[in-house]
Design a protein around this motif. Structure first.
Motif, PDB file in Angstrom:
ATOM      1  N   ASP A   1      47.179 -43.499 -11.720  1.00 22.26           N
ATOM      2  CA  ASP A   1      46.600 -44.429 -10.747  1.00 22.26           C
ATOM      3  C   ASP A   1      45.587 -45.376 -11.391  1.00 22.26           C
ATOM      4  O   ASP A   1      45.501 -46.553 -11.021  1.00 22.26           O
ATOM      5  N   LEU A   2      44.813 -44.880 -12.328  1.00 23.32           N
ATOM      6  CA  LEU A   2      43.817 -45.735 -12.979  1.00 23.32           C
ATOM      7  C   LEU A   2      44.504 -46.778 -13.856  1.00 23.32           C
ATOM      8  O   LEU A   2      44.040 -47.920 -13.942  1.00 23.32           O
TER       9      LEU A   2
ATOM     10  N   GLU B   1      46.557 -54.075 -12.188  1.00 25.55           N
ATOM     11  CA  GLU B   1      46.533 -55.011 -11.063  1.00 25.55           C
ATOM     12  C   GLU B   1      45.238 -55.817 -10.974  1.00 25.55           C
ATOM     13  O   GLU B   1      45.125 -56.719 -10.137  1.00 25.55           O
ATOM     14  N   ASN B   2      44.262 -55.495 -11.808  1.00 26.08           N
ATOM     15  CA  ASN B   2      42.958 -56.171 -11.730  1.00 26.08           C
ATOM     16  C   ASN B   2      42.489 -56.650 -13.098  1.00 26.08           C
ATOM     17  O   ASN B   2      41.356 -56.391 -13.514  1.00 26.08           O
ATOM     18  N   ARG B   3      43.357 -57.353 -13.789  1.00 28.45           N
ATOM     19  CA  ARG B   3      43.018 -57.857 -15.116  1.00 28.45           C
ATOM     20  C   ARG B   3      42.277 -59.192 -15.016  1.00 28.45           C
ATOM     21  O   ARG B   3      42.513 -59.983 -14.102  1.00 28.45           O
ATOM     22  N   THR B   4      41.374 -59.432 -15.981  1.00 27.80           N
ATOM     23  CA  THR B   4      40.704 -60.728 -16.124  1.00 27.80           C
ATOM     24  C   THR B   4      40.733 -61.099 -17.601  1.00 27.80           C
ATOM     25  O   THR B   4      40.889 -60.226 -18.463  1.00 27.80           O
ATOM     26  N   ASP B   5      40.586 -62.369 -17.887  1.00 21.48           N
ATOM     27  CA  ASP B   5      40.593 -62.811 -19.285  1.00 21.48           C
ATOM     28  C   ASP B   5      39.465 -62.156 -20.074  1.00 21.48           C
ATOM     29  O   ASP B   5      39.646 -61.769 -21.243  1.00 21.48           O
ATOM     30  N   PHE B   6      38.286 -62.036 -19.437  1.00 15.43           N
ATOM     31  CA  PHE B   6      37.140 -61.432 -20.114  1.00 15.43           C
ATOM     32  C   PHE B   6      37.415 -59.974 -20.467  1.00 15.43           C
ATOM     33  O   PHE B   6      37.182 -59.529 -21.602  1.00 15.43           O
ATOM     34  N   LEU B   7      37.922 -59.206 -19.496  1.00 13.56           N
ATOM     35  CA  LEU B   7      38.221 -57.796 -19.748  1.00 13.56           C
ATOM     36  C   LEU B   7      39.363 -57.640 -20.743  1.00 13.56           C
ATOM     37  O   LEU B   7      39.332 -56.732 -21.588  1.00 13.56           O
ATOM     38  N   ASN B   8      40.346 -58.519 -20.664  1.00 11.50           N
ATOM     39  CA  ASN B   8      41.456 -58.461 -21.619  1.00 11.50           C
ATOM     40  C   ASN B   8      40.939 -58.577 -23.046  1.00 11.50           C
ATOM     41  O   ASN B   8      41.264 -57.765 -23.919  1.00 11.50           O
TER      42      ASN B   8
ATOM     43  N   LEU C   1      54.322 -52.505 -14.852  1.00 11.03           N
ATOM     44  CA  LEU C   1      52.971 -52.656 -15.380  1.00 11.03           C
ATOM     45  C   LEU C   1      52.741 -54.085 -15.843  1.00 11.03           C
ATOM     46  O   LEU C   1      53.640 -54.723 -16.395  1.00 11.03           O
ATOM     47  N   ASN C   2      51.554 -54.561 -15.605  1.00 15.39           N
ATOM     48  CA  ASN C   2      51.165 -55.882 -16.078  1.00 15.39           C
ATOM     49  C   ASN C   2      50.640 -55.730 -17.502  1.00 15.39           C
ATOM     50  O   ASN C   2      49.440 -55.628 -17.728  1.00 15.39           O
ATOM     51  N   LEU C   3      51.572 -55.688 -18.459  1.00 18.06           N
ATOM     52  CA  LEU C   3      51.202 -55.471 -19.855  1.00 18.06           C
ATOM     53  C   LEU C   3      50.697 -56.765 -20.484  1.00 18.06           C
ATOM     54  O   LEU C   3      51.125 -57.856 -20.116  1.00 18.06           O
ATOM     55  N   LEU C   4      49.799 -56.621 -21.453  1.00 13.02           N
ATOM     56  CA  LEU C   4      49.213 -57.788 -22.101  1.00 13.02           C
ATOM     57  C   LEU C   4      50.119 -58.297 -23.214  1.00 13.02           C
ATOM     58  O   LEU C   4      50.671 -57.508 -23.994  1.00 13.02           O
ATOM     59  N   ASP C   5      50.244 -59.609 -23.309  1.00 12.06           N
ATOM     60  CA  ASP C   5      51.012 -60.214 -24.394  1.00 12.06           C
ATOM     61  C   ASP C   5      50.335 -59.921 -25.732  1.00 12.06           C
ATOM     62  O   ASP C   5      49.115 -60.008 -25.857  1.00 12.06           O
TER      63      ASP C   5
ATOM     64  N   VAL D   1      43.064 -46.931 -21.582  1.00 17.49           N
ATOM     65  CA  VAL D   1      43.669 -46.868 -20.244  1.00 17.49           C
ATOM     66  C   VAL D   1      43.914 -48.283 -19.744  1.00 17.49           C
ATOM     67  O   VAL D   1      44.970 -48.582 -19.170  1.00 17.49           O
ATOM     68  N   TYR D   2      42.944 -49.156 -19.963  1.00 16.87           N
ATOM     69  CA  TYR D   2      43.066 -50.547 -19.516  1.00 16.87           C
ATOM     70  C   TYR D   2      44.296 -51.209 -20.145  1.00 16.87           C
ATOM     71  O   TYR D   2      45.016 -51.970 -19.478  1.00 16.87           O
ATOM     72  N   LEU D   3      44.549 -50.915 -21.413  1.00 10.94           N
ATOM     73  CA  LEU D   3      45.676 -51.529 -22.118  1.00 10.94           C
ATOM     74  C   LEU D   3      46.986 -50.785 -21.881  1.00 10.94           C
ATOM     75  O   LEU D   3      47.997 -51.103 -22.508  1.00 10.94           O
ATOM     76  N   ALA D   4      46.964 -49.785 -20.974  1.00 10.77           N
ATOM     77  CA  ALA D   4      48.156 -49.005 -20.613  1.00 10.77           C
ATOM     78  C   ALA D   4      48.728 -48.257 -21.805  1.00 10.77           C
ATOM     79  O   ALA D   4      49.955 -48.047 -21.902  1.00 10.77           O
ATOM     80  N   GLN D   5      47.861 -47.830 -22.691  1.00  6.19           N
ATOM     81  CA  GLN D   5      48.278 -47.026 -23.841  1.00  6.19           C
ATOM     82  C   GLN D   5      48.134 -45.531 -23.566  1.00  6.19           C
ATOM     83  O   GLN D   5      48.804 -44.717 -24.193  1.00  6.19           O
TER      84      GLN D   5
END
Length: 227
Positions: free
Chosen positions: A39-40, A46-53, A119-123, A173-177
């Protein structure tokens, strides 16, 4: 001082760090028992921002072992003791992590959600699919934190080290790893495993007071330049 007494002494000296670890562990366990697996990961997705990325990518990269290796090379010129402690901490906890990873062989978020959620994975971020538990990056981050906490007496710096270690874990966790449980166990393993390996050397008075353990290239250069 024996190994156990050294560990207890370091626990007292770095009480704020351990308190932050216990709070993080408690909140993580509370989240795990009240939410479903992953869930996390989905929340961050679902709540990504450029700064957090940018922030979490940098923190995740900083937690890679090669950067710690570069730092240990630099520290070896100050005192070989630092390099020995850093190596035994990193390699010891790293070996335990690899054994656990291959024993459990748990899927990572990208594989877990492959046929369930998108998942909204980062490029630009390569997402592994296997060997999720526990998190090696988080273990290394907390093992390195323990290493630096023992080297410094500055309370503000200790607080910063604690915060960075926790954020490095959350970056996975944020990067879905990884899942939350992966970084929780990694944090505990890195902290107590790291402290144990350091204690093996630092609690041994014979080793601690030996010339080879306290060898310093900079000191030798300094003596030669003053002659």
């Amino acid at each position: 001082m024996n190994t156990w007494n050294y560990i207890k002494d370091q626990h007292k000296q770095n009480l704020n760090f351990f308190l932050s670890l216990y709070v993080f562990s408690f909140l993580s366990i509370l989240y795990l028992v009240t939410h479903q697996k992953g869930d996390l990961v989905l929340f961050f997705s679902e709540n990504r921002t450029d700064f957090l990325n940018t922030t979490f990518v940098i923190l995740s990269i900083a937690g890679e072992g090669i950067h710690f290796g570069y730092l240990l090379i630099i520290l070896s010129f100050i005192r070989i003791r630092f390099t020995i402690l850093g190596l035994i901490t990193f390699l010891g906890t790293g070996a335990i992590v690899q054994v656990l990873k291959r024993s459990f062989d748990m899927p990572r978020p990208s594989l877990w959600f492959e046929n369930v959620e998108i998942l909204n994975l980062l490029d630009g971020v390569r997402n592994a699919k296997y060997l999720s538990f526990p998190s090696g990056h988080t273990t290394s981050a907390f093992a390195m934190a323990m290493f630096f906490l023992i080297l410094t007496k500055n309370k503000s710096l200790k607080l910063l080290i604690s915060l960075i270690a926790i954020l490095m874990g959350l970056s996975r966790v944020y990067l879905a790893q990884h899942f939350l449980e992966d970084i929780l166990v990694g944090a505990l393993l890195g902290t107590y495993g790291g402290l144990f390996f350091i204690a093996l050397f630092e609690s041994n008075e014979k080793i601690k007071n030996s010339n080879w353990y306290n060898f310093s290239v900079i000191s030798i250069i300094g003596r030669k330049t003053t002659k």
